[in-house]
Design a protein around this motif. Structure first.
Motif, PDB file in Angstrom:
ATOM      1  N   GLU A 182       0.818  -1.201   0.000  1.00  9.71           N
ATOM      2  CA  GLU A 182       0.000   0.000   0.000  1.00  9.71           C
ATOM      3  C   GLU A 182       0.855   1.256   0.000  1.00  9.71           C
ATOM      4  O   GLU A 182       0.508   2.262  -0.622  1.00  9.71           O
ATOM      5  CB  GLU A 182      -0.931  -0.004   1.215  1.00  9.71           C
ATOM      6  N   ARG A 185       1.960   1.813  -3.532  1.00  5.18           N
ATOM      7  CA  ARG A 185       0.868   2.340  -4.357  1.00  5.18           C
ATOM      8  C   ARG A 185       0.597   3.798  -4.044  1.00  5.18           C
ATOM      9  O   ARG A 185       0.256   4.584  -4.940  1.00  5.18           O
ATOM     10  CB  ARG A 185      -0.392   1.497  -4.138  1.00  5.18           C
ATOM     11  N   GLN A 186       0.730   4.173  -2.755  1.00  7.32           N
ATOM     12  CA  GLN A 186       0.549   5.575  -2.394  1.00  7.32           C
ATOM     13  C   GLN A 186       1.630   6.437  -3.054  1.00  7.32           C
ATOM     14  O   GLN A 186       1.348   7.542  -3.526  1.00  7.32           O
ATOM     15  CB  GLN A 186       0.612   5.725  -0.867  1.00  7.32           C
ATOM     16  N   ARG A 217      -9.049   6.365  -4.375  1.00  5.98           N
ATOM     17  CA  ARG A 217      -8.799   5.480  -3.248  1.00  5.98           C
ATOM     18  C   ARG A 217      -7.597   5.939  -2.433  1.00  5.98           C
ATOM     19  O   ARG A 217      -7.525   5.676  -1.216  1.00  5.98           O
ATOM     20  CB  ARG A 217      -8.565   4.057  -3.766  1.00  5.98           C
ATOM     21  N   TYR A 218      -6.644   6.649  -3.084  1.00  9.37           N
ATOM     22  CA  TYR A 218      -5.438   7.091  -2.390  1.00  9.37           C
ATOM     23  C   TYR A 218      -5.435   8.596  -2.148  1.00  9.37           C
ATOM     24  O   TYR A 218      -4.390   9.226  -2.043  1.00  9.37           O
ATOM     25  CB  TYR A 218      -4.194   6.675  -3.182  1.00  9.37           C
TER      26      TYR A 218
END
Length: 227
Positions: A182, A185-186, A217-218
């Protein structure tokens, strides 16, 4: 053979006699070549001639460099005189910046030259001008122009995005799929959001439906699909 020639040959040294016979042989060979209609053989320069030509080229090169230096010194003197004439006889000396100071001044100029953000009044004015220009274009549009415009509009509506934008969309989706955590991905979302601020193609790709959901989503809800 006359006695005069025989006497001159008898007075020659062995080296002079050898050169004399060689000259006679060359004349005879040249005469036969001319009678046969053949081109004369190329005569190569001697070592002394080659050295003299090389020295002449080197001297010419140094003379040209000397002329360039003289021209530069003369130009600098003219600029200094022009500066002193403008500043007056007791004006300050002309500043000489170092390379570090020159680089710092250029960097400061680049950082200070930032285009200001347009005000709402300016954006409204631009929008009104844009709508007026398009209204004028539509009013004067020829049938073949309208047909071509509608065909292009239908094509882009079917393809959803332009080919370059589609390529950026695939790149964004690949980067998100490649990230294994995560946090990664951020970081990917932050990087693409920063790129989208300066590239309108990337910003348009971030509006694409699949990418907009991932970016939302981020924490980037600004890239949600407006449709």
């Amino acid at each position: 053979m006359t006695d005069n020639k025989r006497r001159r040959r008898s007075e020659m040294t062995p080296e002079e006699l050898r050169q004399h016979k060689l000259t006679i042989q060359r004349k005879s060979y040249r005469k036969k070549q001319d009678e046969a209609g053949k081109a004369p053989r190329k005569i190569f320069a001697t070592d002394e001639e080659r050295k003299a030509a090389a020295n002449a080229r080197q001297r010419k090169w140094f003379d040209r460099k000397k002329q360039d230096r003289e021209w530069l010194d003369k130009w600098n003197a003219e600029q200094l005189a022009r500066y002193q004439k403008r500043q007056g006889p007791k004006g300050p000396p002309k500043p000489r910046l170092t390379e570090e100071e020159r680089k710092a001044r250029r960097k400061a100029y680049r950082e200070s030259y930032v285009r200001p953000e347009p005000t709402p009044a300016q954006m409204a004015k631009w929008s009104a001008n844009r709508r007026e220009r398009w209204a004028t274009y539509y009013a004067n549009e020829r049938p073949e122009q309208r047909e071509a415009r509608l065909a292009a509009k239908a094509f882009y509506r079917l393809t959803e995005v332009q080919p370059k934008v589609r390529e950026i969309v695939e790149h964004i989706k690949y980067d998100f799929a490649k990230a294994s955590s995560e946090d990664a991905r951020q970081e990917v979302a932050d990087e693409w959001a920063d790129t989208g601020l300066s590239c309108w193609l990337t910003a348009k790709a971030l509006w694409y439906h699949d990418v907009a959901k991932i970016m939302a989503r981020y924490g980037y809800n600004d890239f949600e699909d407006p449709l």
